[in-house]
Design a protein around this motif. Sequence first.
Motif, PDB file in Angstrom:
ATOM      1  N   PHE A  41      -3.125 -10.845   1.985  1.00  0.00           N
ATOM      2  CA  PHE A  41      -1.883 -11.396   2.517  1.00  0.00           C
ATOM      3  C   PHE A  41      -0.720 -10.411   2.407  1.00  0.00           C
ATOM      4  CE2 PHE A  41      -4.348 -15.217   1.222  1.00  0.00           C
ATOM      5  CZ  PHE A  41      -4.644 -15.627   2.511  1.00  0.00           C
ATOM      6  N   ILE A  42      -0.934  -9.184   2.819  1.00  0.00           N
ATOM      7  CA  ILE A  42       0.157  -8.211   2.856  1.00  0.00           C
ATOM      8  C   ILE A  42       0.284  -7.688   4.279  1.00  0.00           C
ATOM      9  CG2 ILE A  42      -0.392  -7.499   0.495  1.00  0.00           C
ATOM     10  CD1 ILE A  42      -1.017  -4.670   1.821  1.00  0.00           C
ATOM     11  N   THR A  43       1.445  -7.138   4.597  1.00  0.00           N
ATOM     12  CA  THR A  43       1.650  -6.605   5.938  1.00  0.00           C
ATOM     13  C   THR A  43       1.240  -5.130   5.989  1.00  0.00           C
ATOM     14  OG1 THR A  43       3.908  -5.857   5.463  1.00  0.00           O
ATOM     15  CG2 THR A  43       3.650  -8.125   6.279  1.00  0.00           C
ATOM     16  N   VAL A  44       1.070  -4.650   7.219  1.00  0.00           N
ATOM     17  CA  VAL A  44       0.756  -3.238   7.408  1.00  0.00           C
ATOM     18  C   VAL A  44       1.928  -2.378   6.909  1.00  0.00           C
ATOM     19  CG1 VAL A  44       0.350  -1.478   9.170  1.00  0.00           C
ATOM     20  CG2 VAL A  44      -0.861  -3.662   9.287  1.00  0.00           C
ATOM     21  N   PRO A  99     -10.879 -12.100  -4.622  1.00  0.00           N
ATOM     22  CA  PRO A  99     -11.269 -13.264  -5.405  1.00  0.00           C
ATOM     23  C   PRO A  99     -10.092 -14.199  -5.681  1.00  0.00           C
ATOM     24  CG  PRO A  99     -11.229 -11.279  -6.773  1.00  0.00           C
ATOM     25  CD  PRO A  99     -11.090 -10.834  -5.351  1.00  0.00           C
ATOM     26  N   LEU A 100      -8.891 -13.629  -5.823  1.00  0.00           N
ATOM     27  CA  LEU A 100      -7.741 -14.465  -6.178  1.00  0.00           C
ATOM     28  C   LEU A 100      -7.136 -15.175  -4.967  1.00  0.00           C
ATOM     29  CD1 LEU A 100      -6.044 -12.046  -8.708  1.00  0.00           C
ATOM     30  CD2 LEU A 100      -7.252 -14.161  -9.236  1.00  0.00           C
ATOM     31  N   ASP A 101      -7.402 -14.663  -3.781  1.00  0.00           N
ATOM     32  CA  ASP A 101      -6.836 -15.300  -2.587  1.00  0.00           C
ATOM     33  C   ASP A 101      -7.407 -16.688  -2.342  1.00  0.00           C
ATOM     34  OD1 ASP A 101      -5.224 -13.165  -2.100  1.00  0.00           O
ATOM     35  OD2 ASP A 101      -6.341 -12.380  -0.389  1.00  0.00           O
ATOM     36  N   HIS A 114      -1.236 -19.116  -3.998  1.00  0.00           N
ATOM     37  CA  HIS A 114      -0.133 -19.315  -4.942  1.00  0.00           C
ATOM     38  C   HIS A 114      -0.576 -19.461  -6.386  1.00  0.00           C
ATOM     39  CE1 HIS A 114       2.447 -19.496  -1.538  1.00  0.00           C
ATOM     40  NE2 HIS A 114       1.782 -20.507  -1.025  1.00  0.00           N
ATOM     41  N   TRP A 115      -1.641 -18.724  -6.764  1.00  0.00           N
ATOM     42  CA  TRP A 115      -2.053 -18.777  -8.171  1.00  0.00           C
ATOM     43  C   TRP A 115      -0.948 -18.266  -9.082  1.00  0.00           C
ATOM     44  CZ3 TRP A 115      -1.751 -14.107 -10.567  1.00  0.00           C
ATOM     45  CH2 TRP A 115      -1.875 -12.965  -9.775  1.00  0.00           C
ATOM     46  N   ASN A 116      -0.013 -17.482  -8.526  1.00  0.00           N
ATOM     47  CA  ASN A 116       1.074 -16.935  -9.339  1.00  0.00           C
ATOM     48  C   ASN A 116       1.925 -18.036  -9.964  1.00  0.00           C
ATOM     49  OD1 ASN A 116       1.932 -17.588  -6.736  1.00  0.00           O
ATOM     50  ND2 ASN A 116       3.626 -16.143  -6.790  1.00  0.00           N
ATOM     51  N   LEU A 142       5.335   1.445  -8.604  1.00  0.00           N
ATOM     52  CA  LEU A 142       6.623   0.878  -8.174  1.00  0.00           C
ATOM     53  C   LEU A 142       6.455  -0.498  -7.536  1.00  0.00           C
ATOM     54  CD1 LEU A 142       8.401   4.004  -6.612  1.00  0.00           C
ATOM     55  CD2 LEU A 142       8.931   2.856  -8.771  1.00  0.00           C
ATOM     56  N   SER A 143       5.312  -0.692  -6.913  1.00  0.00           N
ATOM     57  CA  SER A 143       5.098  -1.945  -6.202  1.00  0.00           C
ATOM     58  C   SER A 143       4.913  -3.128  -7.146  1.00  0.00           C
ATOM     59  CB  SER A 143       3.880  -1.804  -5.298  1.00  0.00           C
ATOM     60  OG  SER A 143       3.975  -2.689  -4.236  1.00  0.00           O
ATOM     61  N   LYS A 144       4.661  -2.851  -8.420  1.00  0.00           N
ATOM     62  CA  LYS A 144       4.501  -3.951  -9.375  1.00  0.00           C
ATOM     63  C   LYS A 144       5.717  -4.043 -10.287  1.00  0.00           C
ATOM     64  CE  LYS A 144       0.057  -4.396  -8.208  1.00  0.00           C
ATOM     65  NZ  LYS A 144      -1.271  -4.336  -8.792  1.00  0.00           N
TER      66      LYS A 144
END
Lengths: 243, 443
Positions: free
Chosen positions: B104-107, B298-300, B304-306, B397-399
Amino acid sequence: MPTILLLGAGSDMAIAIARRFAAAQYDIQLAGRQVAALQPLQQDLRIRYGITATVHHFDATAYDTHVAFYGELPVKPDITLCAFGYLGDQEKAQQDWQEAARILQANFTGAVSILNVVANDYETRKAGMIIGISSVAGERGRQSNYIYGSAKAGFTAYLSGLRNRLFRSGVHVMSVQPGFVNTQMTQHLNLPPLLTAQPELVAGAVFKAVRSRKNVLYVKWPWKYIMLIIKLIPEFIFKKLKL
Amino acid sequence: MQKRLANWGNYPAITSEESAYSQEEQLRSFVVANHGFIARGNGRCYGDASLGKHSLSMLKYDNILSFDTVAGVLETQAGVTLDQILDIIVPKGWFLPVTPGTKFITVGGAVASDVHGKNHHVDGAFSGHIIDMDVITGDGTTITCSPSRHTDLYWATCGGMGLTGVITRVKFGLKKIETAYIKQKQIKARNLEEVVRLFEEYKHYTYSMAWIDCLQKGDAFGRSILIVGEHATKEDLNAKQGQAPLQQPAKPRLTVPFNLPSFILNTFTVKAFNWLYYGKNFKKEINNVVPYEPFFYPLDAILHWNRGYGKAGFIQYQFVLPLEQKEGLIAILRRISDKGWGSFLAVLKVFGRQESLISFPMEGYTLALDFPVRKGLFAFLDELDDIVLQYGGRLYLSKDARMKQDVFWKSYPHADRFAEIVQTYNPGKRFESLQSERLSLTK
Ligand SMILES: Cc1cc2nc3c(=O)[nH]c(=O)nc-3n(C[C@H](O)[C@H](O)[C@H](O)COP(=O)(O)OP(=O)(O)OC[C@H]3O[C@@H](n4cnc5c(N)ncnc54)[C@H](O)[C@@H]3O)c2cc1C
Ligand SMILES: NC(=O)c1ccc[n+]([C@@H]2O[C@H](COP(=O)([O-])OP(=O)(O)OC[C@H]3O[C@@H](n4cnc5c(N)ncnc54)[C@H](OP(=O)(O)O)[C@@H]3O)[C@@H](O)[C@H]2O)c1
């Protein structure tokens, strides 16, 4: 495969509607003022859904081009959907006739001009469906947007008259009253989330309503009742409200 | 429209004015007319990289522009998400060259973070597969850049966290597949030593990663499950799978509807891991053929598991250390395990060598785990940062949502050159995020 013509195809609602119908294997005709801007969507529809998508130049206010525009379409569409519109600036429109005229033309006279042509063709062919995206703003004039509202009121009345006329020819006319929708037109406004639809929701509702041949479609159900109440307020009270 | 925005870690959360457009000319007008905004994809970075007081959502800019099914080349607008792409390319026998652990991320987000997958040691990061791309830079012009054209812009945009401009179009190469399945091998490792050895032993596998149990002490310190895989060929499939080799069976999705108290997620993962580790059918090694979704994402399966981490949100801490710094890895893991504040599971991967300007990956080990936000957490993470620095590593940086300026400037060797290029294409902070402010990346 059935074909749907989208007038004002660059609008956010039209984009979502194009994808919804393409997913059901409709061929799509995209018509709008800015042909180049519609080409990426055309490619997208072809690649994702494997359907035929074409792009056509169309300006709602260039009335004298409408007969030729419709005549030159490669295939006569089974459904014609009118999505163009212009919200404009109410205060400016009170002062500036250019702005007022733009609002009236983009929401009303332009639609009358092109749909007259389409309606005549559908009537002789005794087939076809016309969908107009009007607005709840047309159900009662309010000081904050009555110029847009009156244009939409005209459009709503036009659609209901057309429905009445074409009924005998087996041509169906549907009016869509979307309520608030999160699009380009409204992105500068802070809309109440519960009453605001995403364009995809509108698209899904329109697609479903085509199957059931609904006359008037309210996308989010509360709107039907909100407008009912708004219409019931006596004028001597209504005129004092700040709406 | 005013919106409450947060990225995947739900920390920080801010109110932001959000704009979105479906046409390039509208994007350009927006860029020219505004200052101090940041492009935003699907908000799957964990921290504050795509947050700002004004954000430009790219999700409506989502057309697929061309797909060469013979050469395996795809060209899309930046707001298209990987899940939409997979739906189109997999049935035609192609796969993403690199994919992160969520689809679920964009290009645009894939480029701006220069994302890595489980195949970094073999296929590199996303930037290695780009043919060319368009970026609307600070003065409103669209520049087409690639590894051979406007290379400064190209390299500062890959991993550049949106600071060089708005990525609008990306053309990239795909990977040929015969089936939508993965032939996977899961191997139990008793401790960290063993898993590191197994990584080495299985490094010829295209995909590899390990789940590490962060709570074990003593002999079982770093007990883990290594998962490696290859795209399955038609011969690998059973009769049922073989009927439609490029289709994967449909699965229902679960959603976590609201924020849960944070212990629930940990309890859940502890159970799931122990079930895998001790399950009576689970030998030292399992081999099977699975659809690509549970293997890569696996998490997808739980949307919204977050939210399972509760309202305060969490930090995903991901660092990389050079290959030879195994003691560093042990030292950090030990600190984490002693403190007991982190998630029960961590993900360990190996990166191969990568030439880049500002991308995160470098040859070495990368570890990622979650820390629910609580009092004292940031001070503790600062201590971990010191160890990372000491061993020559850096943070993703992305995290990131909290690293101090000097940690960034000390650990990214080309930070100065990056900032210089950003300054060229983005003078006067036209593109600006909470992160770029915090780390002082723009002038
Ligand atoms: C469950 C999960 C697993 C993950 N696993 C991995 C993994 O294995 N490997 C990995 O590398 N990452 C991983 N990530 C992180 C994720 O892949 C990246 O953060 C990615 O950049 C998110 O993309 P997005 O579209 O959601 O963008 P956002 O999160 O909205 O933005 C991320 C960055 O991209 C910039 N950006 C987005 N679009 C554009 C554009 N059009 N132009 C310019 N800049 C833009 C933003 O400014 C921001 O700096 C994971 C995330 C999650 C939630
Ligand atoms: N958004 C809402 O809350 C809402 C609510 C109720 C009803 N509506 C109605 O729903 C319809 C779709 O609106 P939207 O919200 O999707 O708006 P939008 O994204 O702003 O799109 C409006 C479209 O109308 C087109 N247009 C304007 N004048 C035109 C003309 N003379 N000729 C051809 N096209 C013209 C524009 O084309 P260009 O790209 O060429 O400018 C634009 O594509 C409109 O009729 C609107 O009034 C909207």
